[in-house]
Design an enzyme around this catalytic site. Structure first.
Site, mmCIF file in Angstrom:
data_model
loop_
_atom_site.group_PDB
_atom_site.id
_atom_site.type_symbol
_atom_site.label_atom_id
_atom_site.label_comp_id
_atom_site.label_asym_id
_atom_site.label_seq_id
_atom_site.Cartn_x
_atom_site.Cartn_y
_atom_site.Cartn_z
ATOM 1 C CD GLU A 194 56.333 37.516 42.249
ATOM 2 O OE1 GLU A 194 56.339 36.331 42.624
ATOM 3 O OE2 GLU A 194 55.513 38.351 42.659
ATOM 4 C CG HIS A 239 50.500 36.192 38.401
ATOM 5 N ND1 HIS A 239 50.253 37.542 38.314
ATOM 6 C CD2 HIS A 239 50.899 35.985 39.680
ATOM 7 C CE1 HIS A 239 50.495 38.117 39.476
ATOM 8 N NE2 HIS A 239 50.895 37.181 40.322
#
Length: 606
Positions: free
Chosen positions: A313, A587
């Site tokens: 990402e 995350h």
């Protein structure tokens, strides 16, 4: 083979692309600010409430009007730029390559220590790490409760350098009741010296990044300022701490150590607890699932001497450049801006691509070959990005018989929406096929393959009933998952890697140290990690009686032994859950340190 740095075949095409993107960028930026001014993160809302700021509605109103007007004014130029930009994508290679030569060679004694097989030894160690950074354009990132993409990119790069560019210290507690290997706190790190750090097991010496000044605007929401990492004289330290079951020990490896409880021994009466300084960087222990388990830790720093880093990402181009500039002095070979744009030939991609794959690969080793594949079966919002697989072949070195030592590293990001396991299973099938084809095409008889690793954000876990289809995929028969006990069953020590977005800035998870303490306490981490996903219409009981609460672990590092040299075998030295990016992403990064052994009988002949 040496990779070309530019993704375009010549400077003329590259210049046309720069002009076209220059026409598009102002309009794109104003649209991004238009969205960002209307979206606030939970941290920003809390700060406004504490400061009793009542002018925010006016800021939103006038900001919206201003950026909307500027967007409309620059739209015609952006349209002209788009007409030039879109056709050029057919000539673009699906990644950019950055190579930065080491600023200075490592001392001879350090280079010899890190040659591994090349020096005639039968063992070498390789470190890998992966992290999803959510570096989307600022306006879109705010939908994930993360803002200030450029500031976060700078802070993330510095944090990674601080953690990776330090000595690898292992502490062994000399006691019959020892729980295993403990990781030290930063207070145990040696002071600066004049010797550079060499990569552990690498053939190319790692170089120190230049000192960087820190400013308030470079700190992201909840970010903790970092400092220039020390330059130790050795990349590996072993500290032996004698201890027994008595009240105290007079020995201390450092002048000052605070004391507290060891989270893995809180319930073991009659045993002395190790120092807090050892616990605050994680407690590595032999797992509780049996002799086949692996050492693990929860650490507030990235593992020392990571050789290959996979990031997901990293969609924003400017953020990718910031990461490249920050990591470049440490990881001399970087693949970024990976993926395709616009329309692609039928069968290669599902629709028009507005974003690249978000994959970012940083390696200490030279990249010999690289290949990217785009998933053709994406749906919904995931179809806007060119998610896929990036495969790379890296040169580790040469053995005494001058055979090349190489490794294969693959990184990916699978389909995200819940309840669409069939799509992810199709993508896993593609992964298996593409990896096999890449290795068959690029393998040579005079090479020795020493590792084959697959990592990334798989967007499914090993405990949700909704992910049962993916959990049983044959990929896990080829690649070994250190955290997996079986389909739908994690090992007892495993911790989920997906944080709940609404609580990213709560005090318990806002800093690396606080997040580490939270993850080490099962009752506390339940509040901040994402829970497993139930099948639609079916009630779920989680965890099962007598089982620990794990949470969703969707970030993986897998390794395969069947594809490496027949004379090599692998052993996990350590698996790490990293909290250093607390407040910077949703995350939890993970790391894997892998020992590779070459049979002693064939070490000289291989």
């Amino acid at each position: 083979m040496s990779l070309r740095e530019s993704p375009f075949p010549n400077s003329f095409v590259e210049g046309l692309h720069a002009v076209s993107w220059g026409l598009i960028l102002p309009c794109f930026w104003f649209l991004d600010r238009l969205i960002a001014v209307c979206m606030s993160t939970s941290l920003e809302r809390t700060q406004r409430h504490e400061q009793e700021c009542y002018l925010h509605p006016l800021k939103v109103f006038f900001g919206f009007i201003l950026f909307l007007a500027l967007f409309l004014v620059t739209a015609p130029l952006a349209f002209l730029g788009f007409l030039l930009w879109a056709p050029l994508q057919a000539t673009r290679r699906p990644f950019s390559y950055h190579h930065e030569p080491p600023s200075r060679p490592a001392p001879a004694e350090e280079g010899e220590r890190n040659l591994g097989f090349e020096a005639g030894a039968n063992k070498a160690t390789f470190g890998f790490a992966t992290a999803n950074l959510c570096l989307l354009p600022d306006g879109i990132a705010r939908f994930n409760n993360l803002g200030h993409t450029q500031r976060r990119a700078t802070a993330i790069g510095r944090s990674i350098v601080q953690g990776v560019n330090r000595p690898h210290i292992r502490i062994f507690v000399d006691s019959p009741s020892s729980c295993g290997t403990l990781s030290p706190s930063s207070s145990l790190l040696p002071g600066p010296s004049t010797t550079s750090t060499a990569s552990y097991g690498a053939t190319d010496p790692a170089c120190q990044p230049p000192p960087q000044a820190h400013s308030d605007e470079d700190q992201a929401d909840g970010a903790v300022p970092t400092t220039t990492p020390p330059k130790p004289s050795d990349s590996n330290y072993v500290v032996y701490v004698p201890c027994d079951d008595t009240e105290e020990s007079s020995y201390s490896p450092t002048p000052v150590i605070n004391t507290n409880h060891n989270s893995n021994q809180q319930d073991r009466k009659g045993h002395r607890n190790p120092p807090r300084a050892l616990r605050t960087q994680g407690v590595a222990q032999r797992g509780q699932a049996g002799p086949d388990d692996v050492p693990w830790e929860v650490s507030s720093l990235f593992p020392a001497n990571v050789d290959i880093l996979c990031l997901e990402e990293v969609f924003d181009k400017r953020a990718a450049v910031k990461l490249t500039n920050t990591l470049g002095p440490l990881f001399n070979h970087i693949l970024y801006d990976v993926g395709v744009y616009a329309c692609q030939p039928p069968g290669s991609c599902s629709s028009f691509k507005f974003f690249n794959s978000g994959l970012f690969l940083a390696s200490r080793y030279p990249v010999l070959e690289a290949q990217y594949h785009c998933f053709p079966n994406a749906r919904g919002e995931d179809a806007l990005a060119a998610k896929g697989l990036l495969s790379a072949k890296v040169l580790v070195g040469q053995n005494q018989k001058e055979k090349k030592l190489v490794g294969y590293f693959n990184c990916t990001h699978l389909h995200a929406p819940e309840g669409e396991g069939e799509i992810r299973c199709e993508q896993l099938n593609m992964l298996t096929k593409w990896i096999q084809e890449f290795q068959v095409t690029n393998s040579k008889p005079d090479e020795v393959v020493v590792f084959d690793v697959l990592s990334g954000d798989f967007n499914f876990d090993n405990c949700s009933p909704d992910d049962s289809l993916e959990q049983k995929h044959s990929l896990f028969e080829e690649y070994r998952d250190p955290c997996r006990a079986g389909p739908g069953q994690e090992k007892p020590w495993v911790i989920g890697t997906l944080l709940e977005q609404p609580t990213l800035y709560h005090e318990d998870v806002r800093t690396p140290e606080n997040l580490q303490r939270t993850l080490e306490r099962e009752e506390l981490r339940k509040q901040y990690l994402s829970s497993p996903v139930a099948l639609e219409g079916c009630p779920m009981v989680y965890p099962e009686l007598g089982q620990p609460w794990v949470g969703r672990r969707i970030d993986y590092i897998l390794y395969r032994e069947s594809s490496i040299s027949k004379h090599c075998r692998t052993e996990i030295e350590e698996f790490t859950f990293v909290t250093q990016l607390a407040g910077l992403t949703d995350h939890i990064p993970v790391g894997l340190r892998l020992n590779v052994f070459l049979d002693s009988d064939t070490a000289q002949s291989e």
